[in-house]
Design a protein around this motif. Structure first.
Motif, PDB file in Angstrom:
ATOM      1  N   ASP A   1     -13.442 -35.032 -25.005  1.00 49.15           N
ATOM      2  CA  ASP A   1     -13.881 -36.413 -25.210  1.00 49.15           C
ATOM      3  C   ASP A   1     -12.739 -37.378 -24.924  1.00 49.15           C
ATOM      4  O   ASP A   1     -12.970 -38.516 -24.529  1.00 49.15           O
ATOM      5  CB  ASP A   1     -14.363 -36.584 -26.654  1.00 49.15           C
TER       6      ASP A   1
ATOM      7  N   ARG B   1     -19.840 -44.325 -31.490  1.00 43.07           N
ATOM      8  CA  ARG B   1     -20.839 -43.259 -31.332  1.00 43.07           C
ATOM      9  C   ARG B   1     -21.876 -43.354 -32.421  1.00 43.07           C
ATOM     10  O   ARG B   1     -23.059 -43.111 -32.213  1.00 43.07           O
ATOM     11  CB  ARG B   1     -20.162 -41.896 -31.492  1.00 43.07           C
TER      12      ARG B   1
ATOM     13  N   ARG C   1     -18.838 -25.722 -27.379  1.00 43.92           N
ATOM     14  CA  ARG C   1     -19.841 -25.424 -28.412  1.00 43.92           C
ATOM     15  C   ARG C   1     -21.072 -26.312 -28.222  1.00 43.92           C
ATOM     16  O   ARG C   1     -20.941 -27.518 -27.991  1.00 43.92           O
ATOM     17  CB  ARG C   1     -19.270 -25.672 -29.814  1.00 43.92           C
ATOM     18  N   PRO C   2     -22.272 -25.746 -28.318  1.00 44.55           N
ATOM     19  CA  PRO C   2     -23.453 -26.602 -28.214  1.00 44.55           C
ATOM     20  C   PRO C   2     -23.525 -27.545 -29.420  1.00 44.55           C
ATOM     21  O   PRO C   2     -23.155 -27.137 -30.522  1.00 44.55           O
ATOM     22  CB  PRO C   2     -24.622 -25.608 -28.234  1.00 44.55           C
ATOM     23  N   PRO C   3     -23.948 -28.797 -29.197  1.00 47.69           N
ATOM     24  CA  PRO C   3     -23.977 -29.761 -30.304  1.00 47.69           C
ATOM     25  C   PRO C   3     -24.727 -29.225 -31.524  1.00 47.69           C
ATOM     26  O   PRO C   3     -24.323 -29.473 -32.660  1.00 47.69           O
ATOM     27  CB  PRO C   3     -24.713 -30.968 -29.702  1.00 47.69           C
TER      28      PRO C   3
ATOM     29  N   GLU D   1     -17.306 -25.467 -36.851  1.00 45.97           N
ATOM     30  CA  GLU D   1     -18.608 -26.021 -37.238  1.00 45.97           C
ATOM     31  C   GLU D   1     -18.523 -26.903 -38.481  1.00 45.97           C
ATOM     32  O   GLU D   1     -19.484 -27.580 -38.835  1.00 45.97           O
ATOM     33  CB  GLU D   1     -19.653 -24.919 -37.437  1.00 45.97           C
TER      34      GLU D   1
ATOM     35  N   ASP E   1     -15.333 -32.742 -38.039  1.00 48.59           N
ATOM     36  CA  ASP E   1     -15.836 -33.853 -37.221  1.00 48.59           C
ATOM     37  C   ASP E   1     -14.967 -34.066 -35.983  1.00 48.59           C
ATOM     38  O   ASP E   1     -15.448 -34.536 -34.960  1.00 48.59           O
ATOM     39  CB  ASP E   1     -15.822 -35.145 -38.050  1.00 48.59           C
TER      40      ASP E   1
ATOM     41  N   TYR F   1     -15.791 -33.919 -32.216  1.00 47.20           N
ATOM     42  CA  TYR F   1     -15.179 -34.783 -31.201  1.00 47.20           C
ATOM     43  C   TYR F   1     -13.857 -34.124 -30.831  1.00 47.20           C
ATOM     44  O   TYR F   1     -13.062 -33.776 -31.696  1.00 47.20           O
ATOM     45  CB  TYR F   1     -14.942 -36.171 -31.804  1.00 47.20           C
TER      46      TYR F   1
ATOM     47  N   GLY G   1     -22.695 -27.438 -34.108  1.00 51.01           N
ATOM     48  CA  GLY G   1     -21.589 -28.170 -34.696  1.00 51.01           C
ATOM     49  C   GLY G   1     -20.421 -28.297 -33.741  1.00 51.01           C
ATOM     50  O   GLY G   1     -19.467 -27.536 -33.801  1.00 51.01           O
ATOM     51  N   ARG G   2     -20.535 -29.283 -32.840  1.00 53.88           N
ATOM     52  CA  ARG G   2     -19.425 -29.533 -31.915  1.00 53.88           C
ATOM     53  C   ARG G   2     -18.695 -30.787 -32.373  1.00 53.88           C
ATOM     54  O   ARG G   2     -19.265 -31.874 -32.404  1.00 53.88           O
ATOM     55  CB  ARG G   2     -19.948 -29.733 -30.494  1.00 53.88           C
TER      56      ARG G   2
END
Ligand code: C5P
Length: 233
Positions: free
Chosen positions: A169, A230, A136-138, A86, A89, A144, A141-142
């Motif tokens: 990704d 992004r 992990r759900p965005p 979490e 980045d 890249y 804290g998911r």
């Protein structure tokens, strides 16, 4: 031309093999050298990123400016990765994680039993660390998520399957059947597949045989380019 800057980015990278205990003196493992993960950590730190290496047992020096967390088993690696998830980045899964571990490592050294010529070890599946991070759900804290795939045939098909199945990704696929590249080598060749801004896995780039540090820089350029896009959308 100056390479893209990574200052302000927090990156975690898993590297090397995992070591799965059988008893206090024996283990199951693999031949991963950790060189690719360490080259990525070094390249990212040189560009100003805040880098944590979650490292299995390897014979490599920690690159300057990199924080290193040493682990042995896949379970330890999973715990370290999930603890960091979490706060980062970018997560790069470069480790050769053992798919299975011994169900119950023996407390004491296993002894040879007279008259018994076979020994059966029961293995159970390890967690898929990179799939855990990618799931992990965005909101929680998911990062890249970039995975690696070492294949000996049908490189693109298997890599594309891993990219979609593990919800990554980007995937960096290595053909380890080629001489002089991949496991243990100082060189690598790769096929990169990644998602465009709308999430479809349509992007593709072949990186020819080069040193692992050169390849790390090339992979990092593409990751930073994706993050910048992004940010713009
Ligand atoms: O499925 P396969 O092992 O080929 O997938 C490779 C990718 O998945 C690599 O990025 C590797 O670090 C990651 N992986 C993982 N946990 C596992 C197995 C693989 O994170 N248990």
């Amino acid at each position: 031309l100056r390479p893209p800057d990574a200052s302000g980015l927090k990156i975690a990278i898993t590297a090397g093999p995992t070591l799965e205990p059988i008893d206090p003196v024996r283990y199951l493992s693999n031949h991963s050298s950790g060189k690719m993960g360490y080259a990525l950590a070094s390249a990212a730190a040189e560009r100003g990123a805040d880098v944590t290496l979650i490292s299995g047992p390897v014979n490599l020096d920690t690159p300057p400016g990199v924080t290193r967390i040493d682990v042995n088993s896949a379970l330890e690696m999973s715990e370290a990765a999930n603890r960091l998830a979490e706060h980062i980045d970018v997560f790069i899964g470069c480790a050769a994680v053992a798919d299975y571990r011994v169900a119950q490592a023996a407390e004491h050294k296993l002894k040879k039993t007279p008259g018994r010529d076979e020994l059966t070890l029961t293995l159970v599946k390890n967690p898929d660390i990179i799939a855990e991070i990618a799931a992990r759900p965005p909101a929680s804290g998911r990062p890249y998520v970039v995975g690696f795939a070492a294949e000996t045939r049908d490189l693109e098909t298997y890599a594309r399957d891993k990219l979609t199945r593990k919800k990554l990704d980007m995937i960096v696929a290595n053909d380890v059947s080629q001489d002089g590249v991949g496991f243990g080598s100082d060189h690598n060749a790769a096929l990169l597949l990644w998602r465009d801004a709308d999430g479809s896995p349509s992007q593709r780039r072949e990186l020819p045989t080069q040193t692992k540090p050169a390849m790390a820089a090339a992979i990092l350029d593409i990751i930073l380019g994706c993050l910048a896009k992004r940010h713009d959308t």
